[in-house]
Design a protein around this motif. Structure first.
Motif, PDB file in Angstrom:
ATOM      1  N   CYS A 191       4.811   0.956   8.382  1.00 46.23           N
ATOM      2  CA  CYS A 191       5.133   2.371   8.564  1.00 46.23           C
ATOM      3  C   CYS A 191       3.995   3.069   9.301  1.00 46.23           C
ATOM      4  CB  CYS A 191       5.388   3.040   7.216  1.00 46.23           C
ATOM      5  SG  CYS A 191       3.905   3.202   6.181  1.00 46.23           S
ATOM      6  N   GLY A 192       4.234   4.302   9.728  1.00 47.75           N
ATOM      7  CA  GLY A 192       3.228   5.038  10.477  1.00 47.75           C
ATOM      8  C   GLY A 192       1.942   5.233   9.708  1.00 47.75           C
ATOM      9  N   ASP A 193       2.049   5.553   8.416  1.00 50.47           N
ATOM     10  CA  ASP A 193       0.854   5.753   7.598  1.00 50.47           C
ATOM     11  C   ASP A 193       0.041   4.476   7.505  1.00 50.47           C
ATOM     12  OD1 ASP A 193       1.383   8.414   7.135  1.00 50.47           O
ATOM     13  OD2 ASP A 193       2.359   8.081   5.205  1.00 50.47           O
ATOM     14  N   TYR A 198      -4.572   0.766   8.531  1.00 50.83           N
ATOM     15  CA  TYR A 198      -5.079  -0.511   9.053  1.00 50.83           C
ATOM     16  C   TYR A 198      -6.461  -0.333   9.685  1.00 50.83           C
ATOM     17  CZ  TYR A 198      -5.578  -4.643  12.002  1.00 50.83           C
ATOM     18  OH  TYR A 198      -6.068  -5.774  12.611  1.00 50.83           O
ATOM     19  N   GLY A 199      -6.643   0.759  10.377  1.00 49.06           N
ATOM     20  CA  GLY A 199      -7.917   0.990  11.035  1.00 49.06           C
ATOM     21  C   GLY A 199      -8.941   1.662  10.156  1.00 49.06           C
ATOM     22  N   LYS A 200      -8.483   2.456   9.182  1.00 47.89           N
ATOM     23  CA  LYS A 200      -9.418   3.269   8.408  1.00 47.89           C
ATOM     24  C   LYS A 200      -9.679   2.744   7.003  1.00 47.89           C
ATOM     25  CE  LYS A 200      -8.577   7.630  10.832  1.00 47.89           C
ATOM     26  NZ  LYS A 200      -8.210   9.062  10.697  1.00 47.89           N
ATOM     27  N   ASP A 207      -0.960  -0.926  -1.150  1.00 46.88           N
ATOM     28  CA  ASP A 207      -0.478   0.078  -2.102  1.00 46.88           C
ATOM     29  C   ASP A 207       0.789   0.774  -1.640  1.00 46.88           C
ATOM     30  OD1 ASP A 207      -0.986   1.246  -4.611  1.00 46.88           O
ATOM     31  OD2 ASP A 207      -1.756   3.066  -3.670  1.00 46.88           O
ATOM     32  N   CYS A 208       1.211   0.539  -0.390  1.00 45.25           N
ATOM     33  CA  CYS A 208       2.380   1.236   0.144  1.00 45.25           C
ATOM     34  C   CYS A 208       3.659   0.686  -0.490  1.00 45.25           C
ATOM     35  CB  CYS A 208       2.440   1.075   1.662  1.00 45.25           C
ATOM     36  SG  CYS A 208       3.785   2.027   2.425  1.00 45.25           S
ATOM     37  N   LYS A 209       4.568   1.606  -0.874  1.00 45.04           N
ATOM     38  CA  LYS A 209       5.792   1.201  -1.570  1.00 45.04           C
ATOM     39  C   LYS A 209       7.013   1.123  -0.643  1.00 45.04           C
ATOM     40  CE  LYS A 209       3.669   1.123  -5.548  1.00 45.04           C
ATOM     41  NZ  LYS A 209       2.315   1.448  -5.090  1.00 45.04           N
ATOM     42  N   CYS A 213       6.639  -2.569   4.277  1.00 47.96           N
ATOM     43  CA  CYS A 213       5.218  -2.697   3.944  1.00 47.96           C
ATOM     44  C   CYS A 213       5.027  -3.524   2.684  1.00 47.96           C
ATOM     45  CB  CYS A 213       4.587  -1.317   3.791  1.00 47.96           C
ATOM     46  SG  CYS A 213       4.659  -0.315   5.300  1.00 47.96           S
ATOM     47  N   SER A 214       5.940  -3.387   1.715  1.00 41.21           N
ATOM     48  CA  SER A 214       5.859  -4.184   0.491  1.00 41.21           C
ATOM     49  C   SER A 214       6.055  -5.664   0.774  1.00 41.21           C
ATOM     50  CB  SER A 214       6.899  -3.693  -0.527  1.00 41.21           C
ATOM     51  OG  SER A 214       6.608  -2.395  -0.964  1.00 41.21           O
TER      52      SER A 214
END
Length: 418
Positions: A191-193, A198-200, A207-209, A213-214
């Motif tokens: 996802c966008g977040d 990934y970089g920060k 932790d993304c649900k 991403c899961s």
């Protein structure tokens, strides 16, 4: 109506108070049993306390904090979590000089600008506890045991504890490198977040649900495979303690928690009730947080649980909580002289420790008895002008409707004997 409670907040009405008092009393009793002392911190703090400790790239800091400037130009934040304020108080008040470990608990309102949903409010409430000054895995096991005991005594059935170790800053560097290397192969599916994370802050990717991403997180490298010898020994000792006290647990390799200050142990507890598969409590170790705030190096671990989520699960699991105690007596007055005398009598009885309802307006006996019944009074005391002249009062049993006269002299003793 022109005014309503702000979105994401709630009024806790009288009929809900029994749940709140039940949970709070259980929490305080558990804390006392394990040797914790209560601490209350301000509702708002210096905003830097949270940006520095929670993590500038976390969702809490970037999206959810209520931050404002006061009239002096200081940036203040409504408390978005409970641990950092307790750590600030620990340092500010010199608690490091106290015998170790220092054990503190709190019951506090928490503020996060989040999407309101069942059991999650923009103003919600937490019970949390923190242990300072003990690095041994026994402290981790005791904190988990205390959390587990709270839910058990509340009657909430839970799933096994979700447990993981994310290592220390020394061994985590290699893990983060492996994590970034893995995610570089599937970054287009995130996802966008998560592409920003990934970089920060790549640890937050786990932790993304969101579904895609899961799926990616489920195939990611495991932090426990990168632990240094000290962290591995700590985690092995913790799992041994968990087995010794018979608390069921599962290693969850995707569990990292949502705050940057955690190290080594992280854990969460979920309710078993179908449809309630969301965390009701969690915590972990944060050995580097106190020095990060300017204090001496101090190992620490803590836990927090949402009271609204506990109450939601009490209701979902049909757990009956004790009703709040209400006055057993209602004082009814008939006649002008009796009304004034009854008002004084009610005040005197309360000062002698007897809870008392009373009619605050001159009404018929029938109306007052109806009021007493509606309030749940067990007995009604009836004082009329005639009874006042004779120095007595009528006691009416609201269940059987039987009544008898009692002397006003010695009434306190008679009522306390009922």
């Amino acid at each position: 109506m022109d005014y309503q409670a702000p979105r994401g907040t709630q009024d806790i009405l009288p009929e809900e108070q029994s749940y709140w008092r039940y949970v709070e009393s259980k929490a305080a009793a558990i804390a006392a049993r394990y040797g914790y002392s209560r601490i209350d911190t301000p509702t708002f703090e210096d905003a830097r306390l949270f940006t520095r400790t929670v993590g500038e790239e976390t969702d809490i800091v970037t999206k959810e904090m209520y931050t404002f400037q006061d009239r002096g130009g200081a940036d203040l934040t409504l408390r978005p979590e409970g641990t950092a304020p307790v750590c600030r108080a620990y340092i500010e008040h010199g608690m490091a000089s106290q015998p170790k470990p220092v054990k503190l608990y709190y019951l506090a309102s928490i503020f996060r600008y989040d999407r309101p949903q069942a059991g999650r409010y923009r103003e919600h409430h937490q019970f949390g506890f923190e242990v300072f000054g003990e690095s041994d895995a026994a402290a981790d096991a005791e904190v988990i045991d205390m959390a587990w005991s709270l839910y058990r005594e509340l009657g909430i059935t839970t799933l096994p504890v979700q447990l993981n170790s994310i290592g220390c800053p020394e061994c985590r560097a290699a893990y983060l490198a492996a994590l970034k290397d893995y995610y570089s192969t599937c970054i287009d599916t995130l996802c966008g977040d998560c592409k920003i994370r990934y970089g920060k802050n790549p640890l937050r990717l786990l932790d993304c649900k969101k579904p895609d991403c899961s799926v990616a997180a489920s195939k990611a490298p495991h932090s426990v495979d990168f632990l240094c010898p000290d962290c591995k020994a700590h985690f092995d000792k913790l799992t041994a303690f968990m087995g010794a006290i018979a608390i069921p647990f599962e290693i969850n390799h995707c569990l990292v928690r949502g705050l940057d200050y955690y190290s080594r142990t992280v854990f969460e507890i979920q309710p078993r009730e179908e449809g309630a598969q969301s965390t009701i409590g969690g915590g972990g170790r944060y050995d580097n947080l106190i020095p990060q705030l300017g204090g001496e190096p101090t190992p620490a671990i803590g836990f927090a649980t949402g009271i609204e989520r506990i109450i939601l699960n009490l209701k979902r699991q049909n757990i009956v909580v004790p009703a709040l105690e209400s006055p057993r007596f209602f004082l009814a007055a008939l006649g002008e002289a009796a009304f004034i005398a009854a008002f004084k009598l009610a005040a005197d009885l309360r000062r002698d420790g007897i809870p008392m309802f009373e009619s605050l307006a001159s009404r018929s006996l029938k109306a007052q008895l109806r009021q007493a019944s509606g309030l749940g009074a067990r007995y009604t005391l009836i004082l009329g002008d005639a009874e006042l002249e004779k120095g007595e009062i009528l006691l009416r049993d609201m269940t059987s409707s039987e009544q008898r006269a009692l002397p006003l002299d010695g009434l306190v003793s008679a009522l306390k004997a009922l």
